[in-house]
Design an enzyme around this catalytic site. Structure first.
Site, PDB file in Angstrom:
ATOM      1  N   GLN A  40       0.853  -1.205   0.000  1.00  0.00           N
ATOM      2  CA  GLN A  40       0.000   0.000   0.000  1.00  0.00           C
ATOM      3  C   GLN A  40       0.886   1.251   0.000  1.00  0.00           C
ATOM      4  OE1 GLN A  40      -2.201  -0.919   3.594  1.00  0.00           O
ATOM      5  NE2 GLN A  40      -0.291  -1.589   4.541  1.00  0.00           N
ATOM      6  N   ASP A  95       0.418  -0.149  13.765  1.00  0.00           N
ATOM      7  CA  ASP A  95       0.877   1.137  14.322  1.00  0.00           C
ATOM      8  C   ASP A  95       1.166   1.017  15.823  1.00  0.00           C
ATOM      9  OD1 ASP A  95      -2.442   1.469  13.799  1.00  0.00           O
ATOM     10  OD2 ASP A  95      -1.718   1.744  15.844  1.00  0.00           O
ATOM     11  N   GLU A 115       0.675  -8.455  11.537  1.00  0.00           N
ATOM     12  CA  GLU A 115       0.573  -7.291  10.640  1.00  0.00           C
ATOM     13  C   GLU A 115       1.207  -7.683   9.304  1.00  0.00           C
ATOM     14  OE1 GLU A 115      -0.421  -3.814  10.371  1.00  0.00           O
ATOM     15  OE2 GLU A 115       0.420  -4.342   8.412  1.00  0.00           O
ATOM     16  N   ASP A 147       0.181 -12.308   6.561  1.00  0.00           N
ATOM     17  CA  ASP A 147      -1.225 -12.049   6.234  1.00  0.00           C
ATOM     18  C   ASP A 147      -2.091 -12.694   7.314  1.00  0.00           C
ATOM     19  OD1 ASP A 147      -3.212 -12.543   3.189  1.00  0.00           O
ATOM     20  OD2 ASP A 147      -3.803 -12.067   5.245  1.00  0.00           O
ATOM     21  N   ASP A 165      -7.957  -5.038  14.113  1.00  0.00           N
ATOM     22  CA  ASP A 165      -7.659  -3.621  13.946  1.00  0.00           C
ATOM     23  C   ASP A 165      -7.164  -3.423  12.518  1.00  0.00           C
ATOM     24  OD1 ASP A 165      -5.168  -1.356  15.420  1.00  0.00           O
ATOM     25  OD2 ASP A 165      -6.959  -0.988  14.189  1.00  0.00           O
ATOM     26  N   ASP A 168     -10.034  -0.554   6.248  1.00  0.00           N
ATOM     27  CA  ASP A 168     -11.317  -0.936   5.637  1.00  0.00           C
ATOM     28  C   ASP A 168     -11.088  -1.972   4.542  1.00  0.00           C
ATOM     29  OD1 ASP A 168     -12.956   2.307   5.944  1.00  0.00           O
ATOM     30  OD2 ASP A 168     -12.722   0.624   7.310  1.00  0.00           O
ATOM     31  N   PRO A 172      -5.151  -4.904   1.114  1.00  0.00           N
ATOM     32  CA  PRO A 172      -4.729  -6.161   1.763  1.00  0.00           C
ATOM     33  C   PRO A 172      -5.762  -6.741   2.737  1.00  0.00           C
ATOM     34  CG  PRO A 172      -3.403  -4.304   2.553  1.00  0.00           C
ATOM     35  CD  PRO A 172      -4.237  -3.789   1.437  1.00  0.00           C
TER      36      PRO A 172
HETATM   37  N1  SAM Z   1      -7.559   2.376  12.782  1.00  0.00           N
HETATM   38  C1  SAM Z   1      -7.509   1.930  11.385  1.00  0.00           C
HETATM   39  C2  SAM Z   1      -8.905   1.804  10.837  1.00  0.00           C
HETATM   40  O1  SAM Z   1      -9.855   1.954  11.609  1.00  0.00           O
HETATM   41  O2  SAM Z   1      -9.047   1.587   9.615  1.00  0.00           O
HETATM   42  C3  SAM Z   1      -6.694   0.667  11.268  1.00  0.00           C
HETATM   43  C4  SAM Z   1      -5.268   0.981  11.522  1.00  0.00           C
HETATM   44  S1  SAM Z   1      -4.064  -0.263  11.339  1.00  0.00           S
HETATM   45  C5  SAM Z   1      -2.778   0.738  10.739  1.00  0.00           C
HETATM   46  C6  SAM Z   1      -4.603  -1.208   9.928  1.00  0.00           C
HETATM   47  C7  SAM Z   1      -3.535  -2.224   9.572  1.00  0.00           C
HETATM   48  O3  SAM Z   1      -4.118  -3.402   8.997  1.00  0.00           O
HETATM   49  C8  SAM Z   1      -2.514  -1.730   8.537  1.00  0.00           C
HETATM   50  O4  SAM Z   1      -1.244  -1.612   9.123  1.00  0.00           O
HETATM   51  C9  SAM Z   1      -2.545  -2.798   7.442  1.00  0.00           C
HETATM   52  O5  SAM Z   1      -1.263  -3.064   6.869  1.00  0.00           O
HETATM   53  C10 SAM Z   1      -3.073  -3.990   8.223  1.00  0.00           C
HETATM   54  N2  SAM Z   1      -3.623  -5.059   7.379  1.00  0.00           N
HETATM   55  C11 SAM Z   1      -4.386  -4.931   6.270  1.00  0.00           C
HETATM   56  N3  SAM Z   1      -4.658  -6.142   5.750  1.00  0.00           N
HETATM   57  C12 SAM Z   1      -4.048  -7.071   6.552  1.00  0.00           C
HETATM   58  C13 SAM Z   1      -3.950  -8.491   6.532  1.00  0.00           C
HETATM   59  N4  SAM Z   1      -4.536  -9.212   5.553  1.00  0.00           N
HETATM   60  N5  SAM Z   1      -3.250  -9.107   7.518  1.00  0.00           N
HETATM   61  C14 SAM Z   1      -2.644  -8.381   8.499  1.00  0.00           C
HETATM   62  N6  SAM Z   1      -2.677  -7.022   8.563  1.00  0.00           N
HETATM   63  C15 SAM Z   1      -3.382  -6.377   7.593  1.00  0.00           C
END
Ligand code: SAM
Length: 290
Positions: A40, A95, A115, A147, A165, A168, A172
């Site tokens: 991303q 984060d 993550e 993943d 967490d 949307d 990924p």
């Molecule tokens: N507070 C935010 C929200 O409400 O949208 C979420 C924040 S956190 C940074 C979201 C994290 O999910 C990102 O770091 C992203 O890389 C991770 N993420 C997305 N898809 C994922 C997956 N398939 N497996 C693990 N982590 C994933």
């Protein structure tokens, strides 16, 4: 728009179910980082109003000024509702904000963060250290760069609380609201296990909210939707969904208050009263979730 001021614009998350046509501008004090990871686009800004803020694929993820609301609402409810904490899993959350909240509980023995994007962890620790506050160096923490969809299939009856967490469901995280994924979550939970899901905005993503809730209702016997305003997420009330086979709604306000007092924590947003109030829904929302 005022002359000479730089803004970053976010197109409201057009998840597969909701098209919003809304664009929001945040005035920028300073751009701290921008780049691409394998998954991303990653940007970190110091915004005029919300402070240091992480954007992924142009969508605001978490902001210095109000991240505590989001992370306390997402994490503290399941952690105080659970009768005897031990192992906690966070999927997403690179984060470090959710991890910080989990580790406030002395009874947590192991906190696993899965993550997919290591760059988010690295950049958050560098530019947004107030989020993890060294939580990644805690001896109870295990960081897994993988993943979450793959990780969850390899773990059975291992966790007391699982926190989703996730960004949307585009990019990924797009498959991490599917029924098979929620079934795998249930298998990875111990008995009495509770899952807490970042579920988007009921204002601009009503179909996403109801899709998540209805799918969780197919997998778990108790599902509860709670709401809070997270100002930097622009779209009014944000939804946090709890699900479990354990009837957590029978945990009384008095029990929650006792547990909260015994924890000696001083949270800034969540409290037993806020928890109770946040689950009171207006009729239109209740109807949408049936
Ligand atoms: N507070 C935010 C929200 O409400 O949208 C979420 C924040 S956190 C940074 C979201 C994290 O999910 C990102 O770091 C992203 O890389 C991770 N993420 C997305 N898809 C994922 C997956 N398939 N497996 C693990 N982590 C994933």
């Amino acid at each position: 728009m005022r002359k000479g001021k730089q803004y970053i614009f976010e197109v409201a998350q057009e998840v597969p179910y909701d098209i919003t046509g809304i664009q929001i501008g945040y005035q920028v004090r300073k751009k701290l980082y921008e780049g691409k990871s394998a998954f991303q686009r990653v940007e970190v800004y110091n915004l005029m109003f919300f402070g240091r803020t992480l954007f992924l694929d142009g969508v605001l993820q978490t902001a210095e000024q109000d991240e505590f609301i989001y992370h306390e609402m997402l994490c503290q409810a399941p952690l105080f509702l659970h009768p005897s904490l031990g192992n906690v899993l966070i999927i997403g959350g690179g984060d470090g904000g959710a991890l910080r909240e989990v580790l406030k509980h002395r009874s947590v023995k192991k906190a696993v963060v899965v993550e997919i994007d290591g760059k988010v962890v690295k950049l958050s620790r560098k530019y947004l250290p107030f989020l993890s506050k060294n939580a990644f160096s805690d001896k109870r923490t295990k960081l897994v760069i993988e993943d979450g969809k793959k990780f969850i299939k390899k773990h059975k009856s291992e966790f007391d609380v699982i926190i989703l967490d996730l960004s949307d469901p585009n990019g990924p995280s797009k498959d991490l609201i599917s029924l098979p994924f929620y079934k795998n979550i249930k298998q990875a939970l111990r008995s009495n296990g509770i899952v807490s899901v970042q579920s988007g905005s009921f204002i601009t993503q009503p179909k996403l909210v109801s899709t998540i809730s209805k799918r969780l209702q197919k997998v778990f016997s108790h599902v509860q939707v709670r709401k809070a305003v997270v100002p930097s997420y622009y779209a009014g009330e944000y939804i946090f969904t709890l699900a479990s086979d354990y009837n957590f709604s029978k945990v009384t306000l008095g029990t929650l208050a006792k547990r909260y007092k015994a924890s000696k924590m001083r949270l800034k947003y969540w409290s037993p009263e806020i928890h109770q109030a946040s689950s009171v829904l207006p009729l239109y929302l209740k109807q949408e979730l049936k």
